[in-house]
Motif scaffolding. Structure first.
Motif, mmCIF file in Angstrom:
data_model
loop_
_atom_site.group_PDB
_atom_site.id
_atom_site.type_symbol
_atom_site.label_atom_id
_atom_site.label_comp_id
_atom_site.label_asym_id
_atom_site.label_seq_id
_atom_site.Cartn_x
_atom_site.Cartn_y
_atom_site.Cartn_z
ATOM 1 N N GLY A 19 0.784 -1.221 0.000
ATOM 2 C CA GLY A 19 0.000 0.000 0.000
ATOM 3 C C GLY A 19 0.816 1.271 0.000
ATOM 4 O O GLY A 19 0.243 2.369 0.017
ATOM 5 N N VAL A 20 2.143 1.165 -0.041
ATOM 6 C CA VAL A 20 3.032 2.323 0.009
ATOM 7 C C VAL A 20 3.714 2.487 -1.348
ATOM 8 O O VAL A 20 4.170 1.508 -1.944
ATOM 9 C CB VAL A 20 4.097 2.161 1.111
ATOM 10 C CG1 VAL A 20 5.047 3.349 1.133
ATOM 11 C CG2 VAL A 20 3.429 1.982 2.471
ATOM 12 N N THR A 21 3.792 3.717 -1.819
ATOM 13 C CA THR A 21 4.461 4.012 -3.090
ATOM 14 C C THR A 21 5.708 4.842 -2.835
ATOM 15 O O THR A 21 5.654 5.870 -2.163
ATOM 16 C CB THR A 21 3.530 4.776 -4.042
ATOM 17 O OG1 THR A 21 2.393 3.954 -4.335
ATOM 18 C CG2 THR A 21 4.249 5.126 -5.337
ATOM 19 N N VAL A 22 6.826 4.369 -3.359
ATOM 20 C CA VAL A 22 8.104 5.069 -3.243
ATOM 21 C C VAL A 22 8.483 5.593 -4.628
ATOM 22 O O VAL A 22 8.691 4.807 -5.557
ATOM 23 C CB VAL A 22 9.208 4.154 -2.709
ATOM 24 C CG1 VAL A 22 10.529 4.921 -2.591
ATOM 25 C CG2 VAL A 22 8.818 3.567 -1.355
ATOM 26 N N ALA A 23 8.562 6.896 -4.770
ATOM 27 C CA ALA A 23 9.006 7.496 -6.033
ATOM 28 C C ALA A 23 10.528 7.486 -6.068
ATOM 29 O O ALA A 23 11.180 8.030 -5.164
ATOM 30 C CB ALA A 23 8.485 8.916 -6.162
ATOM 31 N N VAL A 24 11.091 6.869 -7.088
ATOM 32 C CA VAL A 24 12.536 6.851 -7.275
ATOM 33 C C VAL A 24 12.852 7.850 -8.387
ATOM 34 O O VAL A 24 12.619 7.591 -9.569
ATOM 35 C CB VAL A 24 13.041 5.444 -7.624
ATOM 36 C CG1 VAL A 24 14.524 5.460 -7.960
ATOM 37 C CG2 VAL A 24 12.782 4.495 -6.452
ATOM 38 N N ILE A 25 13.347 9.021 -7.978
ATOM 39 C CA ILE A 25 13.685 10.093 -8.915
ATOM 40 C C ILE A 25 15.154 9.951 -9.245
ATOM 41 O O ILE A 25 16.022 10.237 -8.415
ATOM 42 C CB ILE A 25 13.354 11.466 -8.301
ATOM 43 C CG1 ILE A 25 11.845 11.566 -8.022
ATOM 44 C CG2 ILE A 25 13.816 12.592 -9.201
ATOM 45 C CD1 ILE A 25 11.413 12.851 -7.346
ATOM 46 N N ASP A 26 15.449 9.491 -10.460
ATOM 47 C CA ASP A 26 16.796 8.989 -10.725
ATOM 48 C C ASP A 26 17.049 8.934 -12.231
ATOM 49 O O ASP A 26 16.524 9.747 -12.983
ATOM 50 C CB ASP A 26 16.935 7.597 -10.078
ATOM 51 C CG ASP A 26 18.333 7.331 -9.564
ATOM 52 O OD1 ASP A 26 19.229 7.136 -10.401
ATOM 53 O OD2 ASP A 26 18.528 7.313 -8.335
ATOM 54 N N SER A 27 17.811 7.927 -12.655
ATOM 55 C CA SER A 27 18.167 7.759 -14.072
ATOM 56 C C SER A 27 17.164 6.891 -14.811
ATOM 57 O O SER A 27 17.443 6.444 -15.925
ATOM 58 C CB SER A 27 19.562 7.131 -14.177
ATOM 59 O OG SER A 27 19.584 5.856 -13.566
ATOM 60 N N GLY A 28 15.991 6.665 -14.209
ATOM 61 C CA GLY A 28 15.036 5.721 -14.753
ATOM 62 C C GLY A 28 15.321 4.337 -14.211
ATOM 63 O O GLY A 28 16.188 4.152 -13.352
ATOM 64 N N ILE A 29 14.582 3.353 -14.682
ATOM 65 C CA ILE A 29 14.850 1.967 -14.312
ATOM 66 C C ILE A 29 14.690 1.092 -15.555
ATOM 67 O O ILE A 29 14.204 1.544 -16.592
ATOM 68 C CB ILE A 29 13.903 1.465 -13.196
ATOM 69 C CG1 ILE A 29 12.463 1.369 -13.705
ATOM 70 C CG2 ILE A 29 13.976 2.351 -11.960
ATOM 71 C CD1 ILE A 29 11.529 0.660 -12.732
ATOM 72 N N ASP A 30 15.124 -0.143 -15.436
ATOM 73 C CA ASP A 30 14.857 -1.132 -16.483
ATOM 74 C C ASP A 30 13.427 -1.612 -16.273
ATOM 75 O O ASP A 30 13.163 -2.469 -15.431
ATOM 76 C CB ASP A 30 15.852 -2.281 -16.378
ATOM 77 C CG ASP A 30 15.612 -3.369 -17.418
ATOM 78 O OD1 ASP A 30 14.674 -3.221 -18.234
ATOM 79 O OD2 ASP A 30 16.342 -4.376 -17.405
ATOM 80 N N LYS A 36 5.330 -0.328 -3.840
ATOM 81 C CA LYS A 36 5.324 -0.040 -5.268
ATOM 82 C C LYS A 36 6.355 1.044 -5.567
ATOM 83 O O LYS A 36 6.507 2.004 -4.807
ATOM 84 C CB LYS A 36 3.950 0.447 -5.729
ATOM 85 C CG LYS A 36 2.836 -0.575 -5.569
ATOM 86 C CD LYS A 36 2.999 -1.764 -6.503
ATOM 87 C CE LYS A 36 1.796 -2.689 -6.424
ATOM 88 N NZ LYS A 36 1.957 -3.893 -7.279
ATOM 89 N N ILE A 37 7.049 0.895 -6.693
ATOM 90 C CA ILE A 37 8.012 1.892 -7.147
ATOM 91 C C ILE A 37 7.366 2.759 -8.220
ATOM 92 O O ILE A 37 6.791 2.248 -9.188
ATOM 93 C CB ILE A 37 9.269 1.215 -7.736
ATOM 94 C CG1 ILE A 37 9.980 0.357 -6.683
ATOM 95 C CG2 ILE A 37 10.219 2.261 -8.327
ATOM 96 C CD1 ILE A 37 10.552 1.131 -5.521
ATOM 97 N N MET A 38 7.451 4.078 -8.048
ATOM 98 C CA MET A 38 7.037 5.026 -9.083
ATOM 99 C C MET A 38 8.310 5.514 -9.779
ATOM 100 O O MET A 38 9.074 6.300 -9.207
ATOM 101 C CB MET A 38 6.287 6.215 -8.474
ATOM 102 C CG MET A 38 5.808 7.232 -9.508
ATOM 103 S SD MET A 38 5.140 8.763 -8.761
ATOM 104 C CE MET A 38 3.682 8.137 -7.908
ATOM 105 N N PRO A 39 8.584 5.060 -10.995
ATOM 106 C CA PRO A 39 9.830 5.437 -11.663
ATOM 107 C C PRO A 39 9.733 6.796 -12.345
ATOM 108 O O PRO A 39 8.859 7.024 -13.191
ATOM 109 C CB PRO A 39 10.024 4.311 -12.691
ATOM 110 C CG PRO A 39 8.630 3.849 -13.005
ATOM 111 C CD PRO A 39 7.800 4.081 -11.768
ATOM 112 N N LEU A 40 10.640 7.713 -11.980
ATOM 113 C CA LEU A 40 10.677 9.051 -12.554
ATOM 114 C C LEU A 40 12.111 9.353 -12.970
ATOM 115 O O LEU A 40 13.019 9.326 -12.137
ATOM 116 C CB LEU A 40 10.183 10.088 -11.545
ATOM 117 C CG LEU A 40 8.759 9.870 -11.006
ATOM 118 C CD1 LEU A 40 8.444 10.878 -9.920
ATOM 119 C CD2 LEU A 40 7.728 9.944 -12.126
ATOM 120 N N ARG A 41 12.305 9.624 -14.239
ATOM 121 C CA ARG A 41 13.668 9.824 -14.747
ATOM 122 C C ARG A 41 13.987 11.308 -14.877
ATOM 123 O O ARG A 41 13.267 12.055 -15.532
ATOM 124 C CB ARG A 41 13.831 9.152 -16.112
ATOM 125 C CG ARG A 41 15.227 9.294 -16.714
ATOM 126 C CD ARG A 41 15.352 8.512 -18.000
ATOM 127 N NE ARG A 41 16.664 8.662 -18.582
ATOM 128 C CZ ARG A 41 16.913 9.161 -19.797
ATOM 129 N NH1 ARG A 41 15.898 9.548 -20.569
ATOM 130 N NH2 ARG A 41 18.149 9.271 -20.242
#
Length: 444
Positions: free
Chosen positions: A179-190, A245-250
């Motif tokens: 139930g938790v979302t972690v935004a990873v603001i980075d180089s993107g992900i695969d 859950k991961i929220m991918p942000l590049r």
């Protein structure tokens, strides 16, 4: 550093007491163009995007309807305004317009380690392998949870997990971050990596600010620049909190650099699309007024922001980690440095009296692009351990208002018996992430 330009006016427009409901809400230019500088312009009655753009000879990037009580515009510039005509200056007279560097201000700095025959790297971005070693492909398909006390997917990290008490911590928070979302603001992900299947937020929450599209896919050549950095960071979060859950942000390019506007917009995007935690494994030697405002909006929304401290072995931490102790942000922000498995400061980690805490950041195995796994080292790896820990607590129902303070208050003392004496008080109030102590405190 941020440059503030005051335009002293012959005519001062009346400041709006409240922005009109008909004024434009945040609007992105839609262009992938990158600008050398960005201006933050306080808005007044009668302003239009055209008049502000003409006054600075720039491009409107955002036109905000009184976010945090302040009406403002972001304007992209490719050169600092010189001597402007009185006619052009007219709309901006009497205002405090800040202009700061934009392009390539942020870096996703990490070191990468050579271990166990797996693909690995060190500072400088070269692939380095043991003789006869092979690239290790992801085995088992998906990240698996604790089974028999061993993290089955990546046993190479067993020592790290024992150090922070991950098995006991996951036992205390058996929801594992659900139930938790972690935004990873980075180089993107695969995005296709088996480790992330079923572990990403809804696709309409993804964004690539660097390429201006909806697919924040890692780009580049493995072993060069930052390629694989965001994939590793996201994989560390999921090893700590497998049901999050991961929220991918590049926001970072293949070389590991990114723009002020991209970072600020990604923070705002994460907040408005439901992120509970934001991981910023990136940094700059310059503070940013534009990013400050985004951090303030995140804090006002109760979103927790975890930032890495930088890898220059310097007595100062990078921004935005350096902002984590600032009044108004300290209740929701945590800065993270790195220690080794003996709790000694990592040779690369920055340190300072305003550093909040440390976590193990050396030789951390995690997913790598193209279905691989790799070991990386850096404060970039320490930060997502803290992000995952906060996700565990939130998933178990902890009150978010106290998490940033308590995760640092309940850290393990790294100063005992003279350890880390040269860095006394500069590795956090107490020191290293102690997951069971933290969860026992916040879940009581």
């Amino acid at each position: 550093m941020t440059r503030t330009v005051s335009f002293l006016g012959l005519l001062t427009l009346t400041l709006l007491t409240a922005c009109s409901d008909t004024q434009s809400v945040p609007t992105v230019s839609g262009s992938a163009e990158r600008f050398a500088q960005v201006a933050l312009v306080p808005l007044q009655a009668g302003d239009t995007p055209g008049s502000v753009a003409r006054a600075l000879d720039g491009t409107i990037l955002e036109w905000n309807d009184c976010i945090s009580g302040q009406c403002s515009a972001l304007v992209g510039l490719n050169q600092r305004p010189g001597i402007l005509s009185a006619q052009a200056l007219g709309p901006l007279r009497g205002r405090d317009v800040s202009i700061e560097s934009n392009r390539d201000v942020f870096k996703g700095g990490t070191l990468l380690a050579n271990m166990g025959g797996k693909i690995s790297m060190w500072a400088g971005g070269k692939i380095s392998m043991w003789a006869g070693g092979k690239i290790s492909m992801w085995a088992g398909g998906k990240i698996s949870m604790w089974a028999g006390g061993t993290y089955a997917a990546l046993p190479e990290n067993t020592g790290l997990w024992q150090k922070i008490g991950l098995e006991e911590g996951q036992g205390l928070a058996p929801q594992l971050g659900a139930g938790v979302t972690v935004a990873v603001i980075d180089s993107g992900i695969d995005l296709q990596h088996p480790a992330f299947q079923g572990s990403l937020s809804a696709p309409d929450t993804w964004r690539d600010f660097y390429a201006d599209d909806a697919a924040p896919q890692e780009e580049g050549v493995f072993g060069e620049g930052a390629y694989g950095h965001g994939t590793n960071v996201a994989g560390i979060v999921l090893q700590v909190a497998p049901a999050a859950k991961i929220m991918p942000l590049r926001v970072l390019g293949a070389d590991g650099s990114g723009d002020v506007v991209m970072v600020a917009q990604a923070i705002d995007w994460a907040v408005t699309r439901g992120a509970d935690v934001i991981n910023l494994s990136l940094g700059s030697g310059e503070s940013s007024r534009v990013v400050d405002r985004a951090l303030e909006r995140a804090a006002a929304s109760g979103v927790l922001v975890i930032s890495s401290a930088g890898n220059e072995n310097a007595p100062a931490i990078t921004y935005p980690a350096s902002a984590a102790s600032r009044k108004g942000l300290d209740g929701t922000s945590v800065s993270v440095g790195s220690v080794d498995l003996t709790d000694l400061k990592s040779g690369f980690s920055n340190y300072a009296l305003n550093l909040k805490m440390v976590a193990p950041g050396e030789n951390v195995y995690a997913p790598a692009p193209d279905g691989q796994m790799a070991a990386w080292s850096g404060t970039s790896m320490a930060a997502p351990m803290v992000s995952g820990s906060v996700a565990l607590a939130l998933g178990a129902g902890a009150d978010r208002k106290e998490l940033a303070k308590k995760i640092t208050d309940k850290a393990h003392d790294v100063y005992k018996d003279g350890a880390n004496a040269p860095y006394d008080g500069q590795l956090g109030k107490k020191g290293r992430l102690d997951l069971p102590a933290f969860l026992n405190e916040v879940l009581d």
